[in-house]
Scaffold this active site. Structure first.
Site, short mmCIF file in Angstrom:
data_model
loop_
_atom_site.label_atom_id
_atom_site.label_comp_id
_atom_site.label_asym_id
_atom_site.label_seq_id
_atom_site.Cartn_x
_atom_site.Cartn_y
_atom_site.Cartn_z
N LYS A 192 0.99 -1.54 0.49
CA LYS A 192 0.15 0.14 -0.24
C LYS A 192 0.95 1.14 0.15
CE LYS A 192 -2.09 2.91 2.17
NZ LYS A 192 -1.84 4.74 1.29
N GLU B 75 9.79 1.74 10.72
CA GLU B 75 10.79 2.72 10.65
C GLU B 75 10.27 4.71 10.77
OE1 GLU B 75 14.10 5.06 10.30
OE2 GLU B 75 13.30 4.36 7.80
N CYS C 69 14.23 10.93 7.38
CA CYS C 69 14.20 11.07 8.21
C CYS C 69 15.36 11.09 8.71
CB CYS C 69 13.01 9.80 9.03
SG CYS C 69 13.84 8.37 7.88
N GLU D 90 9.54 16.48 15.19
CA GLU D 90 10.12 16.75 13.52
C GLU D 90 8.99 17.18 12.99
OE1 GLU D 90 9.20 12.87 11.24
OE2 GLU D 90 11.01 12.80 10.77
C1 UN1 Z 1 14.60 8.07 4.78
O1 UN1 Z 1 14.09 9.20 5.15
O2 UN1 Z 1 13.22 7.61 4.71
O3 UN1 Z 1 20.57 7.80 4.87
C2 UN1 Z 1 15.43 6.92 4.14
C3 UN1 Z 1 19.77 7.77 3.68
C4 UN1 Z 1 19.00 8.03 2.15
C5 UN1 Z 1 17.54 6.82 3.58
C6 UN1 Z 1 16.54 7.56 3.49
N1 UN1 Z 1 20.11 6.75 1.85
O4 UN1 Z 1 19.38 9.53 4.01
#
Ligand code: UN1
Length: 516
Positions: free
Chosen positions: A191, A266, A300, A401
């Site tokens: 999804k 995550e 993230c 965040e």
């Molecule tokens: C994300 O932002 O969910 O390490 C992943 C990094 C990338 C992946 C980010 N390779 O910034």
């Protein structure tokens, strides 16, 4: 490793908008049962669309899960090296179509073209890596405490896996979840985020072209509450893997907890770069700029805090402002642009709300702070790169965040305080230390509370061959990527084979007795 492949059949916004896409169930593209649709818009210009997509309901979810469950019977029996061949082929197809998919990604998600190519590259790397796993999927063999007895454990696939993916890495993150799930022998229903359904469709198209059997991969588009939760609740879905906000992730994890399902999350981050007074200043400035404003801060792993030693604080703030002002904002298809739009209007306003919060909290707005909505920016979702200075740990802009191009510079007195401030949030994804002192570097590795630590590099840019994930509210102990990705998608089966021809009682019989 990145290789640029040019395609002469590049999609243009015009042809994209006319297209209509369905779900992928049991090897076929089908409309949602209700026929309802939604539209995916280009965040650089909301007058442009990427087409219409199935707004699915629970019947679509059920159909997809049933197809995946039926396909599981033969997919789990397909030798892992054979499963891996299909994944490898998908990797090569991604390579061939890298430029085309990257250009679609820029139009659907907004990140700049170089980064979009990097996003596809991450999936290519993951395909090649996971194809290798097809000839490993290692278990354990250990000695038994009894004679003539063999003890080992092997991995079993779980069954149907539900994959819920975000919009910020719309090709890479599906690959992090789907390739290890498939090579392990599971079947999948994905999804994708409603902001980036087309990228996910391209990904699934490639798997189909690579020869994945019907029902092994299924895609259902639609809302999180209906499709996402429908997957979570479905009794035949054995595991869920989700990347998203901590708020949604904890709701999904809670429900999976009640249902006793394996769940890997995550989630959010509040990542920081620490810059010590002995750091290479140029390197730290460049790293902070990339970490804070790459992908318009929508990672993230984004550097949303920069913790700077007081001895170099003034100079750092001055220089950081200067280099930030040189970043070109605009449509990511223009190769000179460094910062594209943010994903949608809602997110644009949420980011700007944090600018107001920062000002009210007493932080100094050093640069930016505005939504851009005139001229070339009129129809898009553009936000200036924004720097706050004089930020302290108590402020919300140092704790929450923001997921946009906003970063907070925080002064500290010494190394110990830098570590304390870096660790002072409820998240624990990625933290970084800039120093030229080897003792400080190793102390930082030990003391920083995060799943990923960088020395003299920014908080973004993880490679796929090592575990990816975080501690505290960033996740629930799982790691994606690397060999740890396999853990999410397999169950251990412990096997004892007694070839003594008699009943041997573990913990009760002694070896000496059995010898007589
Ligand atoms: C994300 O932002 O969910 O390490 C992943 C990094 C990338 C992946 C980010 N390779 O910034």
């Amino acid at each position: 490793m990145a290789t640029d492949i040019k395609s002469d059949k590049l999609a243009t916004a015009n042809d994209l908008s006319k297209m209509s896409y369905g779900n992928f169930i049991n090897g076929k593209w089908v409309k949602s049962v209700t026929g309802k649709t939604f539209t995916s818009y280009n965040p650089a210009n909301l007058n442009l669309s990427l087409g219409t997509f199935a707004s699915s309901d629970i019947t679509d979810v059920n159909n997809a899960v049933e197809a995946a469950n039926n396909a599981f019977k033969s997919w789990r029996k397909t030798p892992a090296p054979v499963r891996a061949e299909i994944i490898l082929k998908a990797g090569y197809l991604l390579e061939t179509r890298k430029e085309e998919i990257a250009q679609i990604m820029v139009q659907e998600m907004g990140k700049v073209i170089k980064e979009a190519r990097g996003d596809v590259q991450e999936a290519i790397d993951m395909a090649k890596y996971m194809a290798g796993e097809g000839r490993r999927l290692t278990g354990q063999t250990v000695p038994s405490e009894l004679p003539n007895k063999f003890a080992m454990c092997v991995r079993s696939p779980m069954g149907v896996v539900g994959v819920i993916t975000p919009w910020n890495f719309p090709i890479a993150i599906p690959s992090w979840k789907i390739f290890p799930a498939l090579v392990s022998g599971n079947t999948v229903v994905i999804k994708p985020a409603s902001d980036t359904p087309l990228c996910a469709i391209k990904f699934v198209e490639i798997l189909a072209e690579a020869g994945i059997p019907d029902g092994v991969i299924n895609l259902v588009t639609g809302s999180g509450s209906v499709v996402g939760m429908g997957l979570v609740d479905h009794p035949l879905v054995r595991a869920i893997s989700i990347t998203g906000s901590t708020d949604i992730g904890s709701r999904v994890a809670g429900r999976c907890g009640e249902l006793m399902k394996k769940i890997s999350c995550e989630l959010g981050g509040k990542n920081a770069i620490c810059v010590m007074d002995d750091a290479d200043m140029e390197l730290a400035l460049e790293g902070a700029l990339w970490g804070a404003f790459g992908t318009a801060g929508q990672r993230c792993t984004a550097t949303s805090r920069i913790i700077v030693h007081e001895k170099i604080y003034k100079e750092f703030c001055h220089e950081f402002k200067a280099i930030t002002s040189s970043l070109k904002i605009g449509n990511g298809l223009n190769p000179d642009v460094a910062i594209g739009p943010v994903i949608n209007k809602e997110q644009l306003h949420s980011i700007n709300k944090y600018v107001e919060i920062g000002k009210k909290e007493g932080a100094t707005l050093l640069y930016g702070g505005n939504i851009l909505n005139t001229g070339e920016f009129a129809n898009g979702c553009f936000h200036e790169p924004t720097i706050f200075s004089d930020v302290n740990s108590k402020m919300r802009i140092a704790q929450e965040e923001i997921f946009g191009p906003v970063t907070a510079i925080m002064p500290v007195k010494n190394f110990a305080q830098a570590i304390e401030v870096a660790n002072s949030t409820e998240f624990g994804l990625s933290l970084s230390m800039y120093t030229q002192n080897v003792n400080k570097a190793f102390s930082a590795i030990e003391e920083l509370e995060s799943g990923i630590v960088y020395i003299n590099a920014p908080t973004i840019g993880a490679e796929i061959q090592l575990p990816f994930g975080g501690i505290k509210k960033t996740g629930n102990g799982h790691r994606e990527a690397g060999t740890t990705a396999i853990e999410q998608f397999t169950e251990w089966k412990t096997v004892y084979i007694d070839y003594s021809g008699r009943l041997q009682k573990a913990q009760i019989d002694s070896f000496e007795d059995l010898e007589n």
